[in-house]
Motif scaffolding. Structure first.
Motif, mmCIF file in Angstrom:
data_model
loop_
_atom_site.group_PDB
_atom_site.id
_atom_site.type_symbol
_atom_site.label_atom_id
_atom_site.label_comp_id
_atom_site.label_asym_id
_atom_site.label_seq_id
_atom_site.Cartn_x
_atom_site.Cartn_y
_atom_site.Cartn_z
ATOM 1 N N THR A 237 45.346 29.410 10.873
ATOM 2 C CA THR A 237 46.600 29.917 10.309
ATOM 3 C C THR A 237 47.765 29.659 11.250
ATOM 4 O O THR A 237 47.603 29.589 12.467
ATOM 5 N N ARG B 179 48.235 28.126 4.972
ATOM 6 C CA ARG B 179 48.110 28.581 6.364
ATOM 7 C C ARG B 179 49.174 29.604 6.722
ATOM 8 O O ARG B 179 48.912 30.561 7.446
ATOM 9 N N HIS C 227 48.491 33.420 7.605
ATOM 10 C CA HIS C 227 48.932 33.934 8.905
ATOM 11 C C HIS C 227 49.477 35.351 8.764
ATOM 12 O O HIS C 227 49.171 36.233 9.581
#
Length: 253
Positions: free
Chosen positions: A108, A192, A196
């Motif tokens: 991430t 990603r 995150h």
């Protein structure tokens, strides 16, 4: 499998499953409880938020009557994760196999080009969804979580965001890219970036897609997702004529 009672106090319950076995139920009795619309053992999101709803694993006649009253005569309702039969008078409108994948190693990272999307962006988001068809995205879906987008020349060309929110987990959804911009890795970057933010809250990302969507599944697996379980996506139409008892008022949580 768990059958969680609604505000009416229905007590037909059993042992709890893993939260991702019944993700809509887990979300609507957890972090998304403020969206929950209950009737008996049936619970759903508002119809302008997302089509997800939760039926008991083995719905009885009372449950089908509650769903009919909740949806209204002639309405099409999703039967997500349900592979059983429907009562006489109901019509299956579609049924396809699906998969659920969970993050087990996604790398991430925030993305410098990704910007948060808000209510003012919904018309553009709906237009992008209409052109790319990633799955249901409705006028209030944005209320379910964080949505990120990438713009070029001020035009929204890609987005992804959060949908179901069972305790400890968040579903990544509405991953889509304008057809003219595909091949640039924008979906990967947004997945990603959304993941995150999910991990930053101490939660784990998961997602759903059609079992026939092999290109997407390969992408997700290459990023670090793994197949957790199969599921089903379907819908059925409520009979046009309901018994008087099925038309009673709907209690809303």
């Amino acid at each position: 499998m768990s059958l969680i009672a609604g505000p009416g106090g229905d007590d037909r319950t059993s042992a709890a499953p893993h939260v991702l076995d019944r993700p809509a139920l887990a979300a609507l009795t957890g972090p998304h409880a403020h969206f929950a619309e209950w009737r008996g053992r049936v619970v759903r999101y508002p119809v302008d938020v997302t089509p997800w709803l939760a039926l008991p694993d083995e719905p009885d006649a009372r449950d089908w009557a509650d769903l009919a009253a909740l949806a209204g005569p002639g309405a099409e309702v999703p039967l997500l994760g349900y592979r059983g039969e429907v009562p006489d008078g109901w019509e299956i409108t579609f049924r396809v196999e699906g998969v659920q994948l969970v993050d087990e190693g996604l790398d991430t990272a925030p993305d410098p080009e990704a910007v948060p999307l808000g209510p003012a962006d919904v018309p553009e988001m709906l237009d992008l969804v209409a052109r790319t068809r990633p799955g249901p995205f409705l006028p209030r879906t944005i209320e379910l979580g964080t949505y990120l987008g990438i713009r070029r020349g001020g035009v929204l060309i890609a987005m992804a965001g959060e949908r179901l929110h069972p305790p400890g987990w968040t579903e990544i959804s509405a991953v889509c890219t304008d057809p003219a911009q595909r091949g640039e890795g924008l979906a990967t970057r947004l997945i990603r970036a959304v993941a995150h933010g999910i991990w930053a809250r101490g939660e784990t990302p998961f997602l759903h897609t059609g079992a026939q969507n092999t290109n997407a599944i390969r992408l997700y697996e290459s990023l670090g997702f793994r197949l957790r379980r199969s599921t089903a996506f379907g819908a059925a139409r409520v009979p046009e004529r309901l018994a008087e008892g099925d038309r009673a008022g709907v209690p809303v949580a």
